[in-house]
Design an enzyme around this catalytic site. Structure first.
Site, short mmCIF file in Angstrom:
data_model
loop_
_atom_site.label_atom_id
_atom_site.label_comp_id
_atom_site.label_asym_id
_atom_site.label_seq_id
_atom_site.Cartn_x
_atom_site.Cartn_y
_atom_site.Cartn_z
N ASP A 4 0.85 -1.20 0.00
CA ASP A 4 0.00 0.00 0.00
C ASP A 4 0.89 1.25 0.00
O ASP A 4 0.39 2.38 -0.07
CB ASP A 4 -1.02 0.00 1.15
N SER A 5 2.21 1.04 0.00
CA SER A 5 3.15 2.14 -0.24
C SER A 5 2.86 2.77 -1.61
O SER A 5 3.36 3.85 -1.91
CB SER A 5 4.60 1.64 -0.19
N ASP A 36 -1.13 -6.05 -0.29
CA ASP A 36 -1.44 -5.42 0.99
C ASP A 36 -2.94 -5.19 1.14
O ASP A 36 -3.61 -4.78 0.19
CB ASP A 36 -0.74 -4.05 1.05
N LYS A 82 -1.36 -9.33 2.83
CA LYS A 82 -0.57 -8.90 3.99
C LYS A 82 -1.40 -7.89 4.79
O LYS A 82 -2.06 -7.04 4.20
CB LYS A 82 0.75 -8.26 3.55
N GLU A 97 -1.34 -5.54 8.71
CA GLU A 97 -0.46 -5.02 9.77
C GLU A 97 -1.06 -5.29 11.16
O GLU A 97 -2.26 -5.19 11.35
CB GLU A 97 -0.27 -3.51 9.58
N GLU A 156 9.41 -4.54 10.16
CA GLU A 156 9.83 -3.24 9.62
C GLU A 156 10.29 -2.30 10.75
O GLU A 156 9.62 -2.17 11.79
CB GLU A 156 8.66 -2.58 8.87
O1 KIV Z 1 3.59 -1.11 1.58
C1 KIV Z 1 4.74 -1.55 1.51
O2 KIV Z 1 5.48 -1.35 0.55
C2 KIV Z 1 5.22 -2.33 2.64
C3 KIV Z 1 6.70 -2.59 2.72
C4 KIV Z 1 7.40 -1.36 3.11
C5 KIV Z 1 7.00 -3.74 3.60
O3 KIV Z 1 4.46 -2.71 3.48
#
Ligand code: KIV
Length: 284
Positions: free
Chosen positions: A44-45, A83, A113, A115, A182
């Protein structure tokens, strides 16, 4: 050969470091996949590096599905993890399962994924029960930026370090197939890695993890401004792009581009005929 949950598990057991990079589009995913990276994370970056937001919080399920589908079309062998965006799993277990399912059905991801530690274990369990592999994410979890008061290294005092170890054991028990660590001290990541049977994938967590993940724009120097300490610039693609684009402007302005080899030919007879017809039209 397609990488799977079992591939990552075998890599942990044999000590073969897991490589993971982010991707958000077809072309980049194809290059990363062809280089032999084990896993691609549609992070989600993307909110920051692709959409220009300040943090990951505005990213929607629609954004994630759109980009995940592009990545999975380009990734033949890499294990694709998508994510779950902010508020797609926090509200209820039902929401979590429904949204995880969308990333698999509509995005074509191999895993999702999310969090958090103990507080998301019921979500992890329910998603895994729906046959969707889950990668957990502990430490500096960007969706908690407001709760943390900024992007700060986590687990630096005894209580917080102990909580991270407990969380790691809990998410493993809940069924997570791997965990991203992280922004935590390297020694703490090493302890967590040694306590878990599932692989740890670090970002800003030292080299004692079972693998590493980086945002590709960071490691190829495509991002400008502040980059965190843990980022290594493996190539300056940003500089290459700037040089190429500047050259394109120069040659287009001067007329050097397009050259003969970039143009299509046509029979001279046809041009002659067209010119004659045009002359005749003008004389009418
Ligand atoms: O969103 C993302 O790119 C991430 C990584 C930084 C692990 O969660």
């Amino acid at each position: 050969m397609k990488n799977t949950v079992s591939t990552l598990m075998q890599q942990k057991q044999s000590g073969d470091k897991i490589t993971m990079l982010t991707a958000y589009d077809y072309t980049t995913a194809k290059i990363i996949d062809e280089c032999g990276v084990n896993s691609i994370l549609v992070g989600d970056s993307l909110g920051m590096v692709m959409l220009g937001y300040e943090n990951t919080l505005p990213v929607t399920m629609e954004d994630m599905i759109h980009h995940t589908a592009a990545v999975t079309r380009g990734a033949k062998n890499s294990f694709v993890v998508a994510d779950m965006p902010f508020m797609s799993y926090q509200i209820s277990v039902e929401d979590a399962v429904k949204n995880a399912g969308r990333l698999i059905k509509e995005g074509g991801a191999n895993a999702v994924k999310l969090e958090g530690g103990a507080e998301v274990c019921d979500r992890i369990e329910a998603i895994v029960n729906a046959s969707v592999p889950v990668v957990a994410h502990l430490g500096l979890t960007p969706q908690s930026v407001n709760a943390f008061g900024g992007f700060k290294v986590q687990g630096k005092n005894y209580e917080k370090a102990k909580k991270l170890i407990d969380d790691a054991l809990k998410i493993q028990k809940a069924g997570a197939c791997a965990v991203v660590l992280e922004g935590i001290p390297a020694k703490l990541a090493e302890i967590i890695t040694s306590k878990l049977t599932i692989p740890t994938i670090g970002i800003g967590a030292g080299n004692g993890c079972d693998g590493q993940v980086l945002v590709y724009q960071d490691m190829l120097a495509l991002t400008t401004g502040h980059t965190p300490k843990f980022v290594k610039k493996f190539a300056d693609v940003g500089e290459l792009m700037r040089n190429g684009i500047t050259e394109y402007i120069k040659e287009t302005k001067s007329g050097a581009f397009p050259a003969q080899e970039h143009t299509y030919a046509v029979d001279d007879e046809i041009i002659k005929k067209l010119a004659e017809e045009s002359d005749n039209d003008e004389n009418c």
